[in-house]
Motif scaffolding. Sequence first.
Motif, PDB file in Angstrom:
ATOM      1  N   ALA A  52       1.821  -9.713 -11.294  1.00 19.84           N
ATOM      2  CA  ALA A  52       2.383 -10.506 -10.194  1.00 19.84           C
ATOM      3  C   ALA A  52       1.518 -10.455  -8.935  1.00 19.84           C
ATOM      4  CB  ALA A  52       3.792 -10.017  -9.876  1.00 19.84           C
ATOM      5  N   GLY A  53       0.473  -9.650  -8.941  1.00 22.16           N
ATOM      6  CA  GLY A  53      -0.380  -9.570  -7.751  1.00 22.16           C
ATOM      7  C   GLY A  53       0.126  -8.574  -6.721  1.00 22.16           C
ATOM      8  N   ILE A  54       1.104  -7.745  -7.110  1.00 20.18           N
ATOM      9  CA  ILE A  54       1.638  -6.755  -6.159  1.00 20.18           C
ATOM     10  C   ILE A  54       0.560  -5.710  -5.825  1.00 20.18           C
ATOM     11  CG2 ILE A  54       3.339  -4.893  -5.913  1.00 20.18           C
ATOM     12  CD1 ILE A  54       5.232  -6.684  -7.628  1.00 20.18           C
ATOM     13  N   ARG A  83      -2.572  -6.222  -5.757  1.00 16.71           N
ATOM     14  CA  ARG A  83      -3.552  -6.835  -4.852  1.00 16.71           C
ATOM     15  C   ARG A  83      -3.079  -6.673  -3.402  1.00 16.71           C
ATOM     16  NH1 ARG A  83      -6.337 -11.500  -6.830  1.00 16.71           N
ATOM     17  NH2 ARG A  83      -5.427 -12.778  -5.217  1.00 16.71           N
ATOM     18  N   SER A  84      -1.767  -6.904  -3.192  1.00 13.83           N
ATOM     19  CA  SER A  84      -1.215  -6.713  -1.843  1.00 13.83           C
ATOM     20  C   SER A  84      -1.374  -5.264  -1.413  1.00 13.83           C
ATOM     21  CB  SER A  84       0.273  -7.065  -1.813  1.00 13.83           C
ATOM     22  OG  SER A  84       0.488  -8.376  -2.223  1.00 13.83           O
ATOM     23  N   PHE A  85      -1.149  -4.352  -2.356  1.00 12.83           N
ATOM     24  CA  PHE A  85      -1.284  -2.925  -2.049  1.00 12.83           C
ATOM     25  C   PHE A  85      -2.738  -2.600  -1.682  1.00 12.83           C
ATOM     26  CE2 PHE A  85       2.559  -0.852  -4.436  1.00 12.83           C
ATOM     27  CZ  PHE A  85       3.403  -1.702  -3.767  1.00 12.83           C
ATOM     28  N   LYS A  86      -3.662  -3.149  -2.461  1.00 10.91           N
ATOM     29  CA  LYS A  86      -5.067  -2.792  -2.258  1.00 10.91           C
ATOM     30  C   LYS A  86      -5.557  -3.231  -0.881  1.00 10.91           C
ATOM     31  CE  LYS A  86      -9.635  -2.895  -4.189  1.00 10.91           C
ATOM     32  NZ  LYS A  86     -10.623  -3.544  -5.025  1.00 10.91           N
ATOM     33  N   ILE A  87      -5.249  -4.468  -0.508  1.00 16.39           N
ATOM     34  CA  ILE A  87      -5.768  -4.953   0.776  1.00 16.39           C
ATOM     35  C   ILE A  87      -5.118  -4.258   1.958  1.00 16.39           C
ATOM     36  CG2 ILE A  87      -6.541  -7.225  -0.009  1.00 16.39           C
ATOM     37  CD1 ILE A  87      -3.823  -8.262   1.097  1.00 16.39           C
ATOM     38  N   ASN A  88      -3.994  -3.582   1.706  1.00 15.18           N
ATOM     39  CA  ASN A  88      -3.356  -2.839   2.788  1.00 15.18           C
ATOM     40  C   ASN A  88      -3.647  -1.345   2.714  1.00 15.18           C
ATOM     41  OD1 ASN A  88      -1.682  -4.684   4.545  1.00 15.18           O
ATOM     42  ND2 ASN A  88      -1.106  -5.376   2.517  1.00 15.18           N
ATOM     43  N   VAL A 139      -3.384   0.885   0.175  1.00 19.41           N
ATOM     44  CA  VAL A 139      -2.630   1.819  -0.680  1.00 19.41           C
ATOM     45  C   VAL A 139      -3.592   2.320  -1.762  1.00 19.41           C
ATOM     46  CG1 VAL A 139      -0.621   2.113  -2.179  1.00 19.41           C
ATOM     47  CG2 VAL A 139      -0.526   0.485  -0.278  1.00 19.41           C
ATOM     48  N   ASN A 155      -8.999 -10.053 -12.641  1.00 15.36           N
ATOM     49  CA  ASN A 155     -10.290  -9.735 -12.070  1.00 15.36           C
ATOM     50  C   ASN A 155     -10.537  -8.234 -12.172  1.00 15.36           C
ATOM     51  OD1 ASN A 155     -12.672 -10.208 -10.579  1.00 15.36           O
ATOM     52  ND2 ASN A 155     -11.639  -9.561  -8.721  1.00 15.36           N
ATOM     53  N   SER A 201       2.213 -10.870  -4.161  1.00 14.75           N
ATOM     54  CA  SER A 201       3.644 -10.675  -4.273  1.00 14.75           C
ATOM     55  C   SER A 201       4.000  -9.283  -3.788  1.00 14.75           C
ATOM     56  CB  SER A 201       4.050 -10.851  -5.742  1.00 14.75           C
ATOM     57  OG  SER A 201       5.439 -10.881  -5.853  1.00 14.75           O
ATOM     58  N   HIS A 242      -1.092   1.782   7.294  1.00 15.81           N
ATOM     59  CA  HIS A 242      -2.027   1.432   8.377  1.00 15.81           C
ATOM     60  C   HIS A 242      -1.906   2.394   9.564  1.00 15.81           C
ATOM     61  CE1 HIS A 242      -3.768  -2.154   6.711  1.00 15.81           C
ATOM     62  NE2 HIS A 242      -2.591  -2.682   6.467  1.00 15.81           N
TER      63      HIS A 242
END
Lengths: 271, 309
Positions: free
Chosen positions: A78-80, A82-87, A89, A245, B88, B106
């Motif tokens: 779901a790309g969750i 990816r959201s974690f990585k860019i922030n 985590v 990816n 997501s 952060h």
Amino acid sequence: MTAFFHHFMYDFRIGLREKSLLMLNYLFPLGFYVLMGLLMTGLNPTFAPTMIPSMILVAVMACTLLGLPNPVVESREAGIFRSFKINGVPALSIISIPVLSNFVHMILVSIIITVTAGPFFKAGIPANWGYFVLILLLTIFTFASLGMLIGVVAPNSRYIVLFSQLIFLPSMILGGLMIPSNMLPPALFRISLLLPTVHSMNAWRGLAFNMEPAFNPYSSVLILLVSGVIAFILAIYLFNWDSKNKLSGRNPLLALLTLLPFVIGAIFLGG
Amino acid sequence: MQDYVVQVKDFRKVYGDMAAVDGISFEVQQGEIFGLLGPNGAGKTTTMESLEGLRQPSSGTLKIFDIDPTRQPKRLHHLLGVQLQASSLPGSMTPNEAMEFFCAYHQVNPRHDLLERLGLGEKKLSQYSTLSTGQQRRLALALAIAHDPPVVLLDEPTAGLDVGSRVELHEVMAEMRAKGATIILATHDMAEAEKMADRVAILLKGKIAATGSPTQLTASGRGLVKISVLSETGSLLKNAGVFPAVSQQIIKDEYVIFYSRDAGETAPAIFDFLKIQDDRLVDLRVERPTLEDRFLEITQPDSSNGGES
């Protein structure tokens, strides 16, 4: 530390909030425990003395093998992640926090089973509480690491069912949960040594319940520990943030290394 | 402080035999809003995700504050705010929890005020899976800017947003720019790019087809003025005739639309024609070429818009 704590608390709450996880963490294992307590203690006289570790193992397997991998695959797809990585985590948090929160869920379930099994079902009580807790922690760690590794290497949810059931179903039948594994025919006994439940039960019987172990219980402790550590390290090493990816490009077949201690055990302990 | 906050040089990303991005270079200065425009598959998201460290370039260099996003992603996390095109959150996570979760990583205090501002106040305790697409996009934006990052990468930020949310987003972007933040905006919305971006690059098949400020880009096109005319009896529809400086004319919704090289020549000729036909003008609009017109000129050179008749 604050971020880690926030993440841990969130993950723990999810284990109670999400219906599927609540079912696998608490409702299924506790329901199964009550059912087995009512049925098996009457039918099988060898069951009651090891009922506590058996039912704890069912709970641990449901929570870790059936409950842990799916959120990992779903989050990746779901790309969750990816959201974690860019922030920021870290992968270590993504791998270790579900393992830790599963520890807490399983300890709670284990306490319920341990406290109630004696009075309600005349189950055997551990003779050595230190070893009982130590083997409990080791068992949760090994199974949680295996569950996490399955989530990391499974390409999709269908593979999770396949990989998890490869351990779960044989463990229920041959894993020493309902009948002691040394009562199995020699060929089946050797095969059963590939299952982590056999080693947990053997260690508990020999070290915590003062019962005759099928083989040296310290070998079981060592096999569980080495396999758990390998699985945990491989889960971090093979972790992918993104299903489309893959930055790591590492071979998921490396995950089979986690079975190596069990294979060695089956070769040297089966005779 | 470097002259350029973001530097992309000869960046190429290849998948098998296909180059998704084929050797593009651009720089973005501090406080600038830089628009990445292009049709689907032009390479916008690949470029954005490579800047975010989610994809590894096949060749070339990408730097943000002189940091390579692929090799040193950890150094970038606090400097970068990212709204991904496709991302997501866990279905049972609430906006409040998400804000606390990411702000903790952060190392800043949670910005619950941003949730209120972006219209998520009433939904802050609802689970992510119950939010509408627009609400999910707004939450992603709130999370991207909650730690006041000096560089913000927004990939289709207004997709799925209603008009009010779009206006709010533009205000937030303007405020961030005023505070010195650098913003890279990948968008399909030409009006948004024209309104917000200081400079844009139009990507086409993995290459930069044009770059400059929206005004520069618009001026560098064929510069055809669009004249839309609606008359009472529709005489223009029946017999439009030939008007001076007109390159092409089309009919749309009862309007006759002329693309003219010189509105000063064309418009009086239209008035004369209507007078001769004893017709009356109901509506006439003269519009200068927009960034969208220029975009279509570049990306669809054979399209009717502005093509010679």
